[in-house]
Design an enzyme around this catalytic site. Structure first.
Site, short mmCIF file in Angstrom:
data_model
loop_
_atom_site.label_atom_id
_atom_site.label_comp_id
_atom_site.label_asym_id
_atom_site.label_seq_id
_atom_site.Cartn_x
_atom_site.Cartn_y
_atom_site.Cartn_z
N CYS A 2 0.82 -1.20 0.00
CA CYS A 2 0.00 0.00 0.00
C CYS A 2 0.86 1.25 0.00
CB CYS A 2 -0.90 0.01 1.23
SG CYS A 2 -1.88 -1.49 1.44
N ARG A 50 -4.65 1.10 -1.46
CA ARG A 50 -4.53 -0.33 -1.19
C ARG A 50 -4.24 -1.15 -2.45
NH1 ARG A 50 -9.01 -4.81 0.72
NH2 ARG A 50 -7.54 -6.28 1.64
N GLY A 76 2.82 -2.86 3.97
CA GLY A 76 3.72 -3.98 4.14
C GLY A 76 3.00 -5.27 4.47
N GLU A 77 3.73 -6.17 5.11
CA GLU A 77 3.20 -7.47 5.50
C GLU A 77 3.78 -7.86 6.87
OE1 GLU A 77 0.98 -8.93 3.74
OE2 GLU A 77 1.22 -8.16 1.70
N ASP A 100 -3.57 -8.93 8.44
CA ASP A 100 -2.44 -8.65 9.33
C ASP A 100 -2.51 -7.22 9.87
OD1 ASP A 100 -1.99 -7.69 6.77
OD2 ASP A 100 0.15 -8.11 6.76
N ILE A 291 14.79 -11.06 -17.02
CA ILE A 291 15.12 -10.11 -18.07
C ILE A 291 16.38 -10.59 -18.78
CG2 ILE A 291 16.04 -7.79 -18.47
CD1 ILE A 291 13.07 -7.77 -18.10
#
Length: 644
Positions: A2, A50, A76-77, A100, A291
């Site tokens: 986010c 978000r 984040g997480e 979370d 790549i």
């Protein structure tokens, strides 16, 4: 993943302008294109964009506790949130979502400022507690997620995931900090906690900031540090087995998602180790993205294909042309500050490719710092052994003289480029390492800057950043010391910044399992002798991965993720370099020595020297001035972004 932003009235409870907060929030729309929301109460406004990853249905933000007295916006997480929920429920907290984010508000109620020490993940968040009248900001231990803040002249405290959200407020002064400019030309980035603008700051990694209404803004407070004890007696065989287990745990936590997930696969050891481990944990084929370059000197795609074929991944490859330099202005606007790592170009492209197939990608970032992988580490250890074998009274005058007399020979084979080694031998270990990683070293910056600018610096040099961190390293082991320095500087200011902005530009979440803080804490207990053995960097990681990866991937020379700057500046970008480096914008600052700028350009064009890195640094600084620092252009870009 986010974007967060907000305004806090430190002096009272005046109304927060909705239009201003909306503009700040929309400037970060790329970080969260799915949905956005604003929250207001007297003297406070929170904004959130978000990108839905977990709890797609009910994870909207801003998010509240049971009675609405605590509200949070979060980027984040928190990977261990499922373990924390039952612990918090046992304390009487009621959960209304499966996200979370909700863990944060209840953890704050349970543990206060110490809640951050319970979180395992990458995060930046702002939390308002109405009952206590406090605003609490926090950033993760390795600064994977960014957080900027500033106290404006009207008493407004503003924050955001990117500096552009603070600029969008309209009240942030664009006066540049000369000390930040010095850091940029030494390192290629502005080191935490400074930003390019006097008035703004970055919250440092592993720090929190508690702001109370009516009180002065305090200094951020550290809640974690990495301690290199090096006292674990474990041998290579046992350490390899333990490492495999710890990698599996770290990667398993980062595979939790309700959206398509995959991994970057460069063909290097780190990303290959992540993909091989993911394959062992996944019930289906792993999505991988690579790549390729049309210039063989920069192309690693054949090694990525070896790993993809071995694990039968859903492998996606796109070729980047060797003249892919159209991103210069895009990158300047994306990073908001001068930023000179040219590998931002292929990083931007691989994130662009990955987003076509997945929403979350795992990367191998942090492997060099944690496992001892950089070539410069081995050179530094060799120099350090020589330094320690000779009395300082003899060493300094001898090698200062040799460094001054020996010619700079960029054109020669590496073994004959001894000038840097001689210069390093005359220095302390920290000074020598700073010198070795500097894009423009001290003597170059001395010639680059005008007398007026050197007066503004008042003797400050970017080496003070390294000295500051070295004083807290608490180790005299030469490898551990420079690993610590890199984790505090290069990893944060360069690598993590590059990946966050490049990925978020494409609304892609990138997770870094090799930067799990518990993994790094364990690695810091292991002796340096099993990280670098002889001339083999990442020795432990390679031994652990031998059953899983081909030797051609593990033991080939390190290549890096780079672009052909030297050729660009003598060819297709030749006139652009002249226009930027010798043009009116740099001259108007009064900070640069015109004759030295001309020398850099002309010596590079003629082939007498390879000044590609310093020229790229100047090119990106000019692009920053043109795209961000000049208020009219910057406000126009913000307005365009909000309209889009």
């Amino acid at each position: 993943m986010c974007g967060i932003t907000g305004i806090f009235d430190t002096r009272g409870v005046g109304d927060v302008p909705r239009a201003t907060l909306h503009r700040m929030n929309e400037s970060q729309r790329h970080r969260g294109p799915v949905e956005g929301d604003l929250y207001f109460e007297p003297g406070l406004g929170f904004g959130h964009r978000r990108l839905s990853i977990i709890d797609l249905a009910t994870g909207q933000q801003p998010l509240f506790n049971e009675d609405g007295s605590v509200v949070v916006v979060f980027n984040g997480e928190i990977y261990n949130y499922q373990d924390l929920i039952p612990e918090l429920q046992a304390l009487g907290h009621v959960f209304h979502t499966r996200s979370d984010t909700e863990v944060i508000v209840h953890a704050w109620e349970a543990w206060g400022e110490n809640c951050v020490s319970r979180f395992r993940g990458m995060f930046a968040f702002a939390l308002w507690d109405r009952n206590q009248q406090v605003l609490f900001l926090a950033r993760d231990r390795l600064a994977i997620k960014p957080l900027y803040y500033a106290l404006l002249d009207d008493g407004s405290f503003v924050f955001g995931s990117e500096l552009k959200s603070l600029l969008a407020h309209g009240g942030l002064k664009r006066d540049m900090d000369p000390l930040a400019v010095e850091e940029y030309f030494a390192l290629g980035y502005v080191a935490e906690p400074r930003t390019i603008f006097h008035q703004a700051r970055k919250l440092p990694p592993a720090h929190t900031l508690l702001v109370r209404r009516g009180q002065p803004i305090p200094e951020p407070k550290a809640y974690w540090d990495l301690h290199f004890s090096l006292d674990n007696p474990m041998g290579v065989e046992d350490a390899s087995a333990e490492l495999q287990h710890r990698l599996q745990e770290s990667i398993r936590l980062r595979m939790i998602a309700e959206v398509p997930l995959g991994a970057f696969l460069s063909g290097g050891v780190d990303s290959s180790a992540v993909v091989a481990t993911m394959a062992g944990l996944s019930s289906g084929p792993v999505n991988t993205c690579s790549i390729a370059f049309d210039d063989p000197a920069f192309n690693e795609s054949e090694f990525a294909k070896m790993v993809a074929d071995r694990y039968q991944t859903n492998h996606h490859v796109e070729t980047v042309r060797s003249d892919d330099f159209d991103l210069i202005d895009t990158l300047a606007r994306l990073y908001d500050e001068p930023y000179a790592d040219s590998s931002a170009i292929p990083t931007y492209r691989v994130c662009e490719l990955a987003r076509k197939h997945v929403t979350v990608a795992l990367s191998g970032d942090g492997g060099d710092e944690g496992f001892g992988g950089y070539r410069r580490y081995r050179m530094h250890l060799m120099e350090d052994r020589m330094r320690s074998s000779m009395p300082i009274g003899l060493r300094q005058p001898l090698f200062r003289t040799l460094g001054r007399l020996y010619p700079k020979a960029d054109w020669a084979p590496r073994m004959f480029r001894a000038k840097t080694t001689f210069e390093g031998m005359a220095r302390s270990s920290v000074e020598a390492y700073f010198h070795s990683v500097s894009i423009m070293r001290g003597p170059m910056r001395e010639q680059l800057f005008s007398d007026r600018f050197k007066t503004e610096l008042a003797g400050y040099t970017a080496q003070e950043v390294f000295e500051h961190h070295a004083a807290k390293a608490n180790t005299d082991d030469p490898l551990a010391l420079i690993q610590y320095l890199d984790i505090k500087t290069y990893l944060v200011g360069d690598i993590n910044t590059k990946v966050d902005r490049a990925s978020m530009a494409h609304s892609l979440e990138v997770r870094e399992p090799l930067l799990d803080h518990e993994l790094l804490e364990w690695l810091a207990t292991l002796p340096s002798s099993i990280k670098i053995k002889g001339q083999e960097g990442k020795y432990l990681l390679k031994k652990a991965m031998e059953p899983l990866l081909p030797n051609d991937v593990l033991y080939r020379p390190k290549m890096g993720f780079s672009v052909p700057l030297a050729r660009w500046f003598r060819g297709p970008l030749r006139q652009r370099v002249r226009d930027a480096v010798l043009g009116p914008r740099l001259a108007a600052t009064g900070w640069f020595n015109k004759r030295y700028l001309e020398h850099l350009v002309e010596a590079h064009e003629s082939g007498a020297s390879d000044y590609s890195a310093p020229i790229w640094t100047l090119l990106m600084f000019e692009a920053f001035l043109r795209n961000v620092a000049e208020p009219t252009a910057a406000l126009h870009d913000v307005a365009e972004g909000a309209a889009a």
